[in-house]
Design an enzyme around this catalytic site. Structure first.
Site, PDB file in Angstrom:
ATOM      1  N   HIS A  53       0.850  -1.187   0.000  1.00 23.32           N
ATOM      2  CA  HIS A  53       0.000   0.000   0.000  1.00 23.32           C
ATOM      3  C   HIS A  53       0.887   1.239   0.000  1.00 23.32           C
ATOM      4  O   HIS A  53       2.109   1.151   0.144  1.00 23.32           O
ATOM      5  CB  HIS A  53      -0.936   0.009   1.212  1.00 23.32           C
ATOM      6  CG  HIS A  53      -0.245  -0.220   2.507  1.00 23.32           C
ATOM      7  ND1 HIS A  53      -0.456  -1.330   3.298  1.00 23.32           N
ATOM      8  CD2 HIS A  53       0.694   0.506   3.150  1.00 23.32           C
ATOM      9  CE1 HIS A  53       0.309  -1.270   4.357  1.00 23.32           C
ATOM     10  NE2 HIS A  53       1.024  -0.168   4.294  1.00 23.32           N
TER      11      HIS A  53
HETATM   12  C1  T46 Z   1       3.266   0.857   6.689  1.00 19.02           C
HETATM   13  C2  T46 Z   1       4.057  -0.387   6.858  1.00 19.02           C
HETATM   14  C3  T46 Z   1       5.516  -0.140   6.931  1.00 19.02           C
HETATM   15  C4  T46 Z   1      -3.538  -0.280  13.637  1.00 19.02           C
HETATM   16  O1  T46 Z   1      -4.623  -0.496  14.199  1.00 19.02           O
HETATM   17  N1  T46 Z   1      -2.780   0.792  13.985  1.00 19.02           N
HETATM   18  C5  T46 Z   1      -1.594   1.072  13.381  1.00 19.02           C
HETATM   19  O2  T46 Z   1      -0.966   2.081  13.729  1.00 19.02           O
HETATM   20  C6  T46 Z   1      -1.148   0.196  12.350  1.00 19.02           C
HETATM   21  C7  T46 Z   1       0.164   0.490  11.637  1.00 19.02           C
HETATM   22  C8  T46 Z   1      -1.903  -0.888  12.037  1.00 19.02           C
HETATM   23  N2  T46 Z   1      -3.084  -1.132  12.682  1.00 19.02           N
HETATM   24  C9  T46 Z   1      -3.833  -2.353  12.339  1.00 19.02           C
HETATM   25  C10 T46 Z   1      -4.459  -2.328  10.974  1.00 19.02           C
HETATM   26  C11 T46 Z   1      -4.439  -3.764  10.547  1.00 19.02           C
HETATM   27  O3  T46 Z   1      -5.622  -4.409  10.970  1.00 19.02           O
HETATM   28  O4  T46 Z   1      -2.938  -3.443  12.330  1.00 19.02           O
HETATM   29  C12 T46 Z   1      -3.278  -4.373  11.316  1.00 19.02           C
HETATM   30  C13 T46 Z   1      -2.074  -4.678  10.431  1.00 19.02           C
HETATM   31  O5  T46 Z   1      -1.715  -3.499   9.670  1.00 19.02           O
HETATM   32  P1  T46 Z   1      -1.254  -3.547   8.133  1.00 19.02           P
HETATM   33  O6  T46 Z   1      -1.918  -4.676   7.462  1.00 19.02           O
HETATM   34  O7  T46 Z   1      -1.495  -2.191   7.549  1.00 19.02           O
HETATM   35  O8  T46 Z   1       0.325  -3.828   8.283  1.00 19.02           O
HETATM   36  P2  T46 Z   1       1.444  -3.736   7.190  1.00 19.02           P
HETATM   37  O9  T46 Z   1       2.615  -4.413   7.754  1.00 19.02           O
HETATM   38  O10 T46 Z   1       0.964  -4.178   5.857  1.00 19.02           O
HETATM   39  O11 T46 Z   1       1.760  -2.135   7.057  1.00 19.02           O
HETATM   40  C14 T46 Z   1       2.266  -1.403   8.158  1.00 19.02           C
HETATM   41  C15 T46 Z   1       1.564  -0.056   8.265  1.00 19.02           C
HETATM   42  O12 T46 Z   1       0.149  -0.246   8.334  1.00 19.02           O
HETATM   43  C16 T46 Z   1       1.851   0.865   7.100  1.00 19.02           C
HETATM   44  O13 T46 Z   1       1.430   2.167   7.420  1.00 19.02           O
HETATM   45  O14 T46 Z   1       3.741   1.812   6.069  1.00 19.02           O
HETATM   46  O15 T46 Z   1       3.652  -1.166   7.995  1.00 19.02           O
END
Ligand code: T46
Length: 327
Positions: A53
């Site tokens: 993303h």
């Molecule tokens: C990014 C890369 C480097 C939250 O509730 N609060 C938060 O601050 C974050 C970061 C995530 N979440 C929840 C949302 C999802 O249900 O945690 C779950 C996993 O997040 P996500 O699928 O977005 O994780 P990544 O590893 O794909 O991405 C993350 C960050 O979301 C993104 O901003 O730049 O790490």
């Protein structure tokens, strides 16, 4: 790659181990934004990839505080893989960059420092949508290109390979008579430029190497403290080689003021000049800058966008168009 910078934090190492301090909040700190949120990612299977993303408006710094991780970053045209393989390396990722994290080592912990709170609405999850939006975003940024060339000169965004030339000018006693001389070496200039690139991507500062059309290096100039809220910035750090073409400084001023007023759409540019720097004061006066105050060391000047438009429409553009060196 644009909007991405790999930087190194200072690590204090002794027989007891290593310590890396990280301070945030402002220019010349380790993290050039207020850290509003931190999170960390760990226990990621080594064959798994995460991310996929981009963010509309978010600054982050990613640090593998344990183990190793690779980060694939993409803008609308190119991609680059960054290796986070040491706890003193941080990858700055700005807005409109697609990111994919992969090759997590078993013990890897990826720490992320973010400039804003979690906001689902800030995510772009669809790659085609990302390509469309980032195309628009970078096209807007590229609008600056049309202000970077004039009759005899070019402005080039400062980058790491310019460290040596920058260092040579800034350690020259004669050229730095009225500005601060650098104490550091070429390596510290490189580090400074790395930090600057982040401010450039954040649209907070623009630092240019001045060349002629044959790419002869002539000097540097900077627009800094760019304050989009109050629509103002500071002009400065103008330094040019001895024997520079006559009137080059005027041409540089016109170019930078066009960037300030036409590209950045600021209302006002400020500058300060040493009281005893008579030549510079004469130039700024002639250019239309007005003195606002002075102290023992410096005089402070400003130029408004109306005044510039007035001068530019009524003469300066013609004046600069007609500039021919050596005559
Ligand atoms: C990014 C890369 C480097 C939250 O509730 N609060 C938060 O601050 C974050 C970061 C995530 N979440 C929840 C949302 C999802 O249900 O945690 C779950 C996993 O997040 P996500 O699928 O977005 O994780 P990544 O590893 O794909 O991405 C993350 C960050 O979301 C993104 O901003 O730049 O790490």
């Amino acid at each position: 790659m644009r909007n991405c910078v790999l930087k190194e934090f200072k690590s204090y190492n002794d027989s007891r181990g290593s310590l890396v301090p990280i301070e945030g909040g402002k220019e010349n700190k380790d993290i050039p934004f207020d850290i509003k949120r931190i999170y960390y990612i760990y226990n990621v299977p080594s064959d798994l990839e995460r991310g996929f993303h981009s963010h509309l408006d978010l600054d982050q710094v990613l640090i593998a505080i344990s183990g190793k991780v690779k980060i694939r970053c993409k803008d609308n045209k190119s991609e680059e893989i960054y290796h986070l393989d040491s706890p003193n390396k941080g990858l700055y990722i700005g807005s409109m960059i697609w990111r994919e994290m992969f090759d997590f080592e078993d013990n890897a912990v990826l720490l992320v420092l973010a400039s804003n709170y979690y906001d689902k609405e800030d995510y772009i999850m669809d790659y085609n949508n990302f390509l469309e939006l980032s195309d628009k975003y970078f096209k807007n940024k590229d609008e600056i290109n049309k202000y970077l060339t004039s009759n005899n000169l070019k402005l080039n965004f400062v980058d790491i390979p310019d460290a040596e030339f920058l260092h040579s000018l800034r350690s020259d006693k004669k050229l730095t008579q009225f500005i601060s001389q650098t104490n550091g070496d070429v390596e510290s200039q490189k580090k400074w430029i790395t930090e600057y690139k982040i401010r450039e991507y954040q649209n907070k500062e623009l630092y240019f190497k001045i060349t002629d059309h044959d790419n002869n290096e002539l000097g540097f100039v900077r627009l800094y403290n760019i304050d989009h809220l109050n629509k103002k910035a500071t002009f400065g750090s103008l330094i040019m080689v001895d024997g520079k073409p006559k009137l080059a400084a005027v041409e540089v001023l016109v170019m930078v003021m066009n960037i300030a007023f036409k590209y950045l759409k600021l209302d006002k540019v400020e500058l300060d000049v040493r009281v005893e720097n008579l030549r510079a004061k004469k130039l700024y006066n002639k250019f239309g800058f007005e003195k606002t105050r002075e102290d023992e060391l410096d005089e402070f000047y400003e130029l408004t966008s109306e005044k510039f438009d007035d001068l530019y429409e009524n003469g300066y553009s013609e004046y600069v168009r007609s500039l021919k060196y050596g005559k």
